[in-house]
Write a protein that holds these residues in place. Structure first.
Motif, PDB file in Angstrom:
ATOM      1  N   ILE A 191     -47.448  83.629   6.482  1.00 56.07           N
ATOM      2  CA  ILE A 191     -47.363  85.039   6.870  1.00 56.07           C
ATOM      3  C   ILE A 191     -46.321  85.776   6.036  1.00 56.07           C
ATOM      4  CG2 ILE A 191     -48.150  84.596   9.232  1.00 56.07           C
ATOM      5  CD1 ILE A 191     -45.294  84.637  10.188  1.00 56.07           C
TER       6      ILE A 191
ATOM      7  N   GLU B 169     -47.282  87.493  16.540  1.00 54.52           N
ATOM      8  CA  GLU B 169     -46.565  88.438  15.669  1.00 54.52           C
ATOM      9  C   GLU B 169     -47.626  89.200  14.908  1.00 54.52           C
ATOM     10  OE1 GLU B 169     -46.620  88.412  12.098  1.00 54.52           O
ATOM     11  OE2 GLU B 169     -48.125  86.834  12.234  1.00 54.52           O
ATOM     12  N   TRP B 170     -47.251  90.384  14.428  1.00 60.19           N
ATOM     13  CA  TRP B 170     -48.162  91.098  13.539  1.00 60.19           C
ATOM     14  C   TRP B 170     -47.362  92.045  12.663  1.00 60.19           C
ATOM     15  CZ3 TRP B 170     -48.853  96.425  13.452  1.00 60.19           C
ATOM     16  CH2 TRP B 170     -48.344  97.117  14.551  1.00 60.19           C
TER      17      TRP B 170
ATOM     18  N   GLY C 115     -52.198  89.675  11.808  1.00 60.89           N
ATOM     19  CA  GLY C 115     -51.508  89.113  12.959  1.00 60.89           C
ATOM     20  C   GLY C 115     -51.949  87.696  13.271  1.00 60.89           C
TER      21      GLY C 115
ATOM     22  N   GLY D 136     -43.463  89.195   9.536  1.00 64.37           N
ATOM     23  CA  GLY D 136     -43.947  88.226  10.519  1.00 64.37           C
ATOM     24  C   GLY D 136     -42.975  87.067  10.678  1.00 64.37           C
TER      25      GLY D 136
END
Ligand code: 5GP
Length: 192
Positions: free
Chosen positions: A107, A77-78, A87, A111
């Motif tokens: 995160i 994910e980013w 990310g 995210g």
């Protein structure tokens, strides 16, 4: 939480919450007591703060390198946050989950939503400040960012706080010790 064949995914815990709430401090405290919990090291295009080391807090990389990671599908994910990209490198997380090891991601909200979409069994934990004033105090008091960056982070924090109902569990950061303890209890039985 799943207890069937997909149970290995339950070892993935996501800790999210507004910038400045104290996620990193809580995680550092937890990992001191539970070194078996592995924390993913994210890649970011943000510059290191004083005291931060490449490969420890983050992999500090260029925009071009970040583009390459996205194009190669190497990020789980980013998200873009306060003008920089962050990310989670995919492979180290997948390797540990395949071995049934406890994985912790710290995160942002965007995210966390992506992880929810790709790994629905993940446990999403929201860390909330005791009050709005306390969050402002912490973000301003950190003293590591210029005023406009703090203002942007506070504006984002308002949006992030509103997303709390999307999470499985909320912890209120009244005490680092208490929250670290509560978080590790949520991650059981894999950490016992
Ligand atoms: P900071 O610049 O304060 O270290 O981090 C800013 C925000 O980015 C924090 O909310 C932090 O949790 C989040 N963050 C750190 N690494 C990642 C990541 O790999 N992905 C996402 N989506 N957010 C991240």
């Amino acid at each position: 939480m799943a207890v069937d064949g997909s149970a290995r995914l339950t070892v993935l815990t996501v800790l999210s919450g507004p910038s400045g709430v104290g996620k990193s401090t809580v995680v550092a405290h937890l990992r001191a007591a539970h070194p078996e919990v592995w924390q993913s090291v994210s890649a970011t295009t943000r510059k290191p703060r004083p005291g931060e080391t490449h490969g420890v807090e983050y992999f500090f990389i260029t925009d071009d390198e970040f583009d390459r990671l996205i194009a190669a599908g190497e990020l789980l994910e980013w998200a873009e946050f306060a003008g920089h990209r962050y990310g989670t490198p995919r492979q180290p997380v997948e390797d540990r989950l395949a071995r049934g090891e406890a994985v912790l991601l710290e995160i942002d909200l965007q995210g966390a939503r992506q992880i929810r979409a790709v790994m629905p069994e993940a446990l999403l934990v929201f860390l909330r400040p005791p009050s709005w004033d306390e969050l402002v105090r912490r973000l301003v008091g950190r003293g590591t960012e210029p005023a406009e960056v703090v203002a942007e982070r506070l504006a984002t924090a308002k949006i992030e706080l509103a997303a709390e109902p999307e999470f499985d569990v909320t912890l209120v950061n009244t005490s680092v010790q208490d929250v670290a303890h509560e978080l590790v209890a949520l991650m059981r039985p894999t950490t016992t």
